[in-house]
Write an enzyme that holds these catalytic residues in place. Structure first.
Site, PDB file in Angstrom:
ATOM      1  N   ASP A 104       0.865  -1.166   0.000  1.00 24.31           N
ATOM      2  CA  ASP A 104       0.000   0.000   0.000  1.00 24.31           C
ATOM      3  C   ASP A 104       0.907   1.221   0.000  1.00 24.31           C
ATOM      4  O   ASP A 104       1.904   1.259   0.729  1.00 24.31           O
ATOM      5  CB  ASP A 104      -0.883   0.033   1.250  1.00 24.31           C
ATOM      6  CG  ASP A 104      -1.995  -1.008   1.220  1.00 24.31           C
ATOM      7  OD1 ASP A 104      -1.966  -1.905   0.358  1.00 24.31           O
ATOM      8  OD2 ASP A 104      -2.903  -0.923   2.070  1.00 24.31           O
ATOM      9  N   HIS A 160       5.236  -7.154  -0.382  1.00 22.95           N
ATOM     10  CA  HIS A 160       5.069  -8.440  -1.049  1.00 22.95           C
ATOM     11  C   HIS A 160       5.838  -8.485  -2.361  1.00 22.95           C
ATOM     12  O   HIS A 160       6.270  -7.453  -2.875  1.00 22.95           O
ATOM     13  CB  HIS A 160       3.578  -8.679  -1.318  1.00 22.95           C
ATOM     14  CG  HIS A 160       2.723  -8.710  -0.077  1.00 22.95           C
ATOM     15  ND1 HIS A 160       2.085  -9.849   0.354  1.00 22.95           N
ATOM     16  CD2 HIS A 160       2.418  -7.741   0.826  1.00 22.95           C
ATOM     17  CE1 HIS A 160       1.413  -9.572   1.467  1.00 22.95           C
ATOM     18  NE2 HIS A 160       1.601  -8.303   1.774  1.00 22.95           N
ATOM     19  N   SER A 261       7.324   3.718   5.879  1.00 24.36           N
ATOM     20  CA  SER A 261       8.508   4.249   5.223  1.00 24.36           C
ATOM     21  C   SER A 261       8.328   4.217   3.722  1.00 24.36           C
ATOM     22  O   SER A 261       7.258   4.551   3.229  1.00 24.36           O
ATOM     23  CB  SER A 261       9.761   3.500   5.657  1.00 24.36           C
ATOM     24  OG  SER A 261      10.910   4.216   5.257  1.00 24.36           O
TER      25      SER A 261
END
Length: 295
Positions: A104, A160, A261
Site C-alpha cells: 500500500d 510483497h 517508510s
C-alpha cells in the site's frame, strides 16, 4: 465523542502537517536515532491498556483504519503496526504479465535511470550506486524505470513480491532515520542514500533483474525480511551482504516495516509504469506493464 469535538483535533493536526517548517522541525530536528530506538522498545510493551491509549493518540495524527485487520485486538503497538489483513483484502491483478505494487503506498517520484542517476524529488538527484551501496554503477537498470512508493504510518506495513521471481541477494546498509515525507525529500539531499535501507535483488523468470529497496525512516525500528528470518535494525553496523537463493511467488509476503517508510522499485528497460505520481495504491494493484515492441 461528538463530531464537533472530533473535528477540533483534526483541524489542529492538519494545520500542523501543512506547516512545512514546523513539520520538518518536529519530525527531523530531533534526536532521530534515539527516538527511533526508544519507540521500537516502547512499541513492543505488551499491555492492552497502554496499547489502546497509544492507538487512540495515533488516530489523532493519522487516518488509521483497522477495519481490514485480521485481528481487532492488539497486545502491543508493534502488533498493530505490523498487522495482517483479512483474507482477500488485497486481491492481485489477474493479468500475470503485470508487475504488482508490493505495498500500500502513495506514489512519489517516477522516472528513468539516466547516467546512473534518479530523482527523489524535483531538483534532488542521487546516484543509484550510492543507494545500492556498490562501487560500480548498476548498468543493468540504465534506461529503465524507478518508482518511489511511500507508506504512511497508518497504512498496511507489509510488503510483497511484485512477480514470480528468485531473490538472489540482500545488502543491508545502516544509516540515519530522516523522515521520508515530501517535505523532507525537498530539503535533504540524497536522503534515501543517508537512511537505513536494504537492497533486495530479484531475478524474474525471463532472466531480467529487478531491485526493491526498503528505506527506513524516523520511528521505523527495523525491517523484517521473512526469507532471511533476520531482523535488520539500526544496531547492525552494515553494510552486510546476505546471499540467498529464494524463489518467491507473485503476491507472497516478503517482510514488513515496523512503522511506515518507503520502497523504491527499479526495473530494466522493457517495462513502463501504469501509475502516476500522487496516486494511492493498494498492494496487488498493477504497477508496471511490459512494453510491447512495435511489429
Amino acid at each position: 465523542m461528538t463530531s464537533t469535538t472530533q473535528a477540533a483535533p483534526r483541524r489542529w493536526r492538519e494545520r500542523l502537517l501543512l506547516n512545512e517548517d514546523l513539520n520538518f522541525l518536529l519530525t527531523n530536528r530531533v534526536p532521530r536515532r534515539w527516538l527511533t530506538l526508544a519507540i521500537g522498545r516502547f512499541s513492543k510493551i505488551r499491555n492492552p491498556w497502554l496499547t489502546r491509549l497509544s492507538i487512540g493518540v495515533w488516530r489523532q495524527f493519522t487516518e488509521l483504519d483497522l477495519s481490514e485487520a485480521k485481528e481487532q485486538r492488539f497486545d502491543s503497538l508493534h502488533a498493530c503496526f505490523t498487522r495482517e489483513l483479512k483474507e482477500g483484502a488485497r486481491p492481485l491483478d489477474p493479468d500475470p504479465t503485470l508487475l504488482l505494487s508490493p505495498c500500500d503506498a502513495l506514489v512519489g517520484a517516477i522516472g528513468r535511470v539516466e547516467q546512473g542517476t534518479v530523482l527523489q524529488a524535483k531538483g534532488m538527484p542521487y546516484r543509484l550506486a550510492e543507494l545500492f551501496g556498490c562501487s560500480a554503477e548498476p548498468a543493468e537498470f540504465e534506461g529503465g524505470h524507478y518508482l518511489t512508493l511511500r507508506l504512511t504510518s497508518a497504512m498496511y506495513h507489509r510488503f510483497h513480491a511484485p512477480a514470480d521471481a528468485r531473490i538472489e541477494a540482500v545488502r543491508y546498509l545502516s544509516g540515519d532515520t530522516w523522515n521520508v515525507n515530501p517535505i523532507a525529500l525537498k530539503r535533504i539531499e540524497r536522503l534515501f542514500c543517508r537512511n537505513e535501507r536494504a537492497r533486495i535483488r530479484l531475478r524474474l523468470p525471463d532472466g531480467r533483474p529487478m531491485a526493491i529497496v526498503p528505506v527506513a525512516a524516523i520511528l521505523v525500528a527495523s525491517i523484517r525480511l521473512h526469507f532471511l528470518d533476520v531482523l535488520l535494525h539500526l544496531r547492525w553496523a552494515g553494510p552486510r551482504d546476505l546471499p540467498c537463493d529464494v524463489p518467491v511467488r507473485r503476491g507472497q509476503e516478503l517482510g514488513w516495516f515496523e512503522h511506515g517508510s518507503t520502497l523504491v522499485v527499479f526495473v530494466p528497460p522493457g517495462f513502463e509504469p501504469c501509475v502516476a505520481t500522487g496516486q494511492r495504491l493498494r498492494m496487488g494493484q498493477a504497477l508496471l506493464r511490459p512494453v510491447i515492441a512495435p511489429s
